[in-house]
Design an enzyme around this catalytic site. Structure first.
Site, short mmCIF file in Angstrom:
data_model
loop_
_atom_site.label_atom_id
_atom_site.label_comp_id
_atom_site.label_asym_id
_atom_site.label_seq_id
_atom_site.Cartn_x
_atom_site.Cartn_y
_atom_site.Cartn_z
N LYS A 98 0.87 -1.18 0.00
CA LYS A 98 0.00 0.00 0.00
C LYS A 98 0.89 1.21 0.00
O LYS A 98 2.02 1.16 0.51
CB LYS A 98 -0.88 0.02 1.25
CG LYS A 98 -2.12 0.87 1.09
CD LYS A 98 -3.22 0.06 0.41
CE LYS A 98 -4.44 0.87 0.13
NZ LYS A 98 -5.55 -0.02 -0.28
N ASP B 24 -7.08 4.06 -4.47
CA ASP B 24 -7.73 3.91 -3.17
C ASP B 24 -8.34 5.28 -2.89
O ASP B 24 -8.59 6.05 -3.83
CB ASP B 24 -6.71 3.48 -2.09
CG ASP B 24 -7.38 2.99 -0.80
OD1 ASP B 24 -7.83 1.84 -0.76
OD2 ASP B 24 -7.49 3.77 0.16
P1 NDP Z 1 -12.95 7.53 -2.74
O1 NDP Z 1 -11.90 8.53 -2.57
O2 NDP Z 1 -13.53 7.33 -4.11
O3 NDP Z 1 -14.16 7.84 -1.76
C1 NDP Z 1 -13.95 7.91 -0.39
C2 NDP Z 1 -15.27 8.28 0.27
O4 NDP Z 1 -15.10 8.13 1.68
C3 NDP Z 1 -15.67 9.72 0.04
O5 NDP Z 1 -17.05 9.83 0.07
C4 NDP Z 1 -15.02 10.43 1.24
O6 NDP Z 1 -15.64 11.65 1.62
C5 NDP Z 1 -15.24 9.39 2.33
N1 NDP Z 1 -14.20 9.54 3.35
C6 NDP Z 1 -12.86 9.40 3.17
N2 NDP Z 1 -12.21 9.64 4.31
C7 NDP Z 1 -13.15 9.93 5.23
C8 NDP Z 1 -13.11 10.27 6.59
N3 NDP Z 1 -11.94 10.33 7.25
N4 NDP Z 1 -14.29 10.49 7.23
C9 NDP Z 1 -15.47 10.42 6.56
N5 NDP Z 1 -15.57 10.12 5.26
C10 NDP Z 1 -14.43 9.86 4.61
O7 NDP Z 1 -12.36 6.15 -2.19
P2 NDP Z 1 -12.84 4.66 -2.45
O8 NDP Z 1 -14.30 4.63 -2.65
O9 NDP Z 1 -11.96 4.06 -3.47
O10 NDP Z 1 -12.46 3.97 -1.06
C11 NDP Z 1 -13.39 3.84 0.00
C12 NDP Z 1 -12.96 2.71 0.93
O11 NDP Z 1 -12.91 1.49 0.20
C13 NDP Z 1 -11.57 2.86 1.55
O12 NDP Z 1 -11.59 2.30 2.84
C14 NDP Z 1 -10.69 2.01 0.64
O13 NDP Z 1 -9.53 1.56 1.30
C15 NDP Z 1 -11.65 0.86 0.36
N6 NDP Z 1 -11.34 0.08 -0.83
C16 NDP Z 1 -11.21 0.66 -2.06
C17 NDP Z 1 -10.96 -0.12 -3.15
C18 NDP Z 1 -10.91 0.45 -4.53
O14 NDP Z 1 -10.81 -0.34 -5.47
N7 NDP Z 1 -11.02 1.75 -4.73
C19 NDP Z 1 -10.74 -1.56 -3.05
C20 NDP Z 1 -10.97 -2.08 -1.72
C21 NDP Z 1 -11.22 -1.27 -0.66
P3 NDP Z 1 -14.88 13.04 1.35
O15 NDP Z 1 -14.92 13.21 -0.13
O16 NDP Z 1 -15.67 14.05 2.10
O17 NDP Z 1 -13.48 12.86 1.88
O1 2IT Z 2 -7.78 -1.92 -0.75
C1 2IT Z 2 -7.74 -2.39 -1.91
O2 2IT Z 2 -7.87 -3.60 -2.12
C2 2IT Z 2 -7.54 -1.47 -3.02
N1 2IT Z 2 -7.49 -0.26 -2.81
C3 2IT Z 2 -7.38 -1.99 -4.42
C4 2IT Z 2 -5.97 -2.43 -4.66
C5 2IT Z 2 -5.65 -2.85 -6.07
O3 2IT Z 2 -4.47 -3.12 -6.29
O4 2IT Z 2 -6.53 -2.90 -6.94
#
Ligand code: NDP
Ligand code: 2IT
Length: 451
Positions: A130, A170
């Site tokens: 990461k 992420d």
């Molecule tokens: P994005 O940046 O697209 O969206 C993040 C969302 O979470 C936004 O709505 C943001 O609001 C909110 N957020 C972030 N930090 C905070 C905080 N400290 N408090 C409250 N709200 C918060 O990210 P993703 O959708 O890609 O990721 C979301 C989650 O999913 C994370 O935990 C990530 O690790 C996990 N994840 C993502 C993957 C991927 O493929 N993208 C894969 C597996 C897991 P704001 O805009 O106001 O900050």
């Molecule tokens: O937390 C996760 O699994 C991710 N943000 C996706 C990682 C990836 O390599 O697609």
């Protein structure tokens, strides 16, 4: 748990806390893992005597670097960049990049640690890593984002490669950022390779990658419900976040006849009691992906309430999908969910629930799709993007969605195999922890001291 196992967990965790002082999230992730893995190892002598617990909780290496970039006013700004390469025991380092002001070593170490076992669970050959930066993309112009990404890659490029380490997105890193990062890598290395995943479709990206994490989380919930001979149709669902994972979890819930009623961001949540429809979600996609606005605007647009500064868990529901960030459900909120009739939680977010919340789910014996299992769809389709890049071809949307469903079902089966209790209850967290551990452990034992 036998007393001597409890004692060894206590001793082990003392050492972890000592070696990783003040890294609360990392300690939390290791503690949750040790709780399940130690008792299993104590019953499986083949996994004893290799000091696997110490070897698996120390990252292979961590790279920390300065990122200097120029803002729109011509001022030089400095951020801290990181890549935690935790383990390449079963494949090249693989995992996302997070750009968020609260990024620090503890958060990236917990994410890299969890990624190792999540990736193992997918059945694909990927190690765990990461990275990211304490950079806040909010309010930055496209030009600033581009210059930041280019500068970040100026250092990162020498540590990654299609067979070495393959980053992805992420929080705060989506299609736009991956494009800038990939462009800079290509330019610096003079190679066109699958060094990042989540790329645009015209330059080596994969169909379904954008949707994969959110869709996969819903597929996993459906697999858990199916195991209990239930269906997701008609269920009222809470979703937190409004980014990539939240949007596509919501989309799949709508497509499969469930009723998502909330979305959130760091400013609060909206509650739409009539249900978020595909049309309303299209508006949210435009808001978040193009206009980069706030979820509070949904309340004005559709005449519903916005709850500033609050999280959605007090709204009565059947199912909950935390899809924003770590530790967004605490013990009290978990109690509230259950009191209000919630029968299942599936985590799109990594470490969405804190240790108290997990204890509450376990006690109430509700369905708990832990993040290593429930959100593995994203990295799984990243693995398929790598495969397509290596073959220099691309599969259809239909094929990839089919693969995603099959991979999520495979993860569900592995969790059932290792997490089933005599009364039929499945502890998915335990199942995921043990199944994920076993494959990595087999590799470490085979390598001897070279890993
Ligand atoms: P994005 O940046 O697209 O969206 C993040 C969302 O979470 C936004 O709505 C943001 O609001 C909110 N957020 C972030 N930090 C905070 C905080 N400290 N408090 C409250 N709200 C918060 O990210 P993703 O959708 O890609 O990721 C979301 C989650 O999913 C994370 O935990 C990530 O690790 C996990 N994840 C993502 C993957 C991927 O493929 N993208 C894969 C597996 C897991 P704001 O805009 O106001 O900050
Ligand atoms: O937390 C996760 O699994 C991710 N943000 C996706 C990682 C990836 O390599 O697609």
């Amino acid at each position: 748990m036998r007393n001597n196992t409890a004692g060894s967990i206590t001793n082990f965790m003392e050492g972890v806390r000592h070696r990783n002082r003040a890294q609360k999230e990392f300690q939390q992730a290791v503690g949750e893992w040790a709780h399940d893995v130690f008792p299993w190892v104590s019953q499986n002598p083949a996994y004893q005597g290799h000091n696997l617990s110490a070897r698996m909780t120390e990252p292979d290496r961590i790279i920390i670097f300065r990122v200097t970039w120029e803002d729109d006013n011509g001022r030089f700004q400095v951020n801290k960049g990181y890549r935690v390469q935790h383990s390449n025991a079963i494949g090249p380092y693989k995992g996302g990049l997070r750009f968020h002001p609260n990024v620090n070593l503890s958060i990236l170490k917990f994410l890299a640690f969890e990624q190792v076992f999540k990736n193992s669970l997918t059945g694909l050959p990927m190690g765990g890593a990461k990275g990211g930066a304490n950079f806040d993309p909010k309010g930055k112009s496209d030009g600033e984002i581009m210059r930041f990404c280019q500068s970040f890659m100026n250092e990162l490029y020498r540590h990654i490669g299609p067979f070495t380490d393959v980053p992805a997105g992420d929080i705060g890193v989506g299609a736009r950022e991956i494009s800038y990062l990939f462009g800079q890598y290509k330019r610096l290395s003079n190679t066109f390779t699958g060094v990042l995943t989540g790329k645009g479709l015209s330059f080596g990206g994969s169909e379904i990658r954008v949707e994969a994490t959110g869709y996969g989380t819903v597929y996993f919930m459906e697999d858990m419900l199916r195991h209990q001979k239930k269906s997701i149709e008609g269920k009222t669902c809470l979703v937190s976040g409004s980014g990539n994972v939240a949007i596509y979890a919501t989309e799949k819930l709508i497509q499969h006849g469930a009723k998502p009623v909330t979305l959130s961001d760091s400013g609060g949540f909206i509650h739409d009691p009539d249900g978020i429809t595909q049309e309303k979600l299209a508006w949210v996609k435009d808001l978040k992906e193009k206009r980069r606005g706030r979820i509070s605007e949904y309340a004005d647009e559709f005449g519903v309430r916005h709850y500033p500064g609050e999280r959605p868990w007090s709204v009565p529901c059947d199912l909950a999908f935390p899809c924003a960030t770590q530790n967004e459900i605490n013990g009290d909120e978990a109690e509230t969910l259950i009191r209000n009739g919630c029968e299942g939680v599936a985590e799109g977010a990594n470490m969405g629930s804190d240790a108290d919340a997990i204890a509450v789910y376990r006690k109430a014996r509700i369905l708990y799709g832990c993040p290593k299992a429930a959100n593995a769809g994203g990295v799984a389709v990243s693995g398929l993007e790598m495969a397509q890049n290596s073959m220099r071809m691309s599969w259809s949307r239909k094929e990839l969605n089919q693969h995603l469903g099959d991979i999520m079902r495979g993860i569900h089966e592995r969790c059932v195999e290792y997490g089933s209790e005599p009364d039929g209850y499945v502890d998915y967290l335990r199942g995921a922890n043990i199944a994920g551990f076993r494959k990595v452990a087999d590799a470490l034992i085979a390598y001897g001291t070279s890993a």
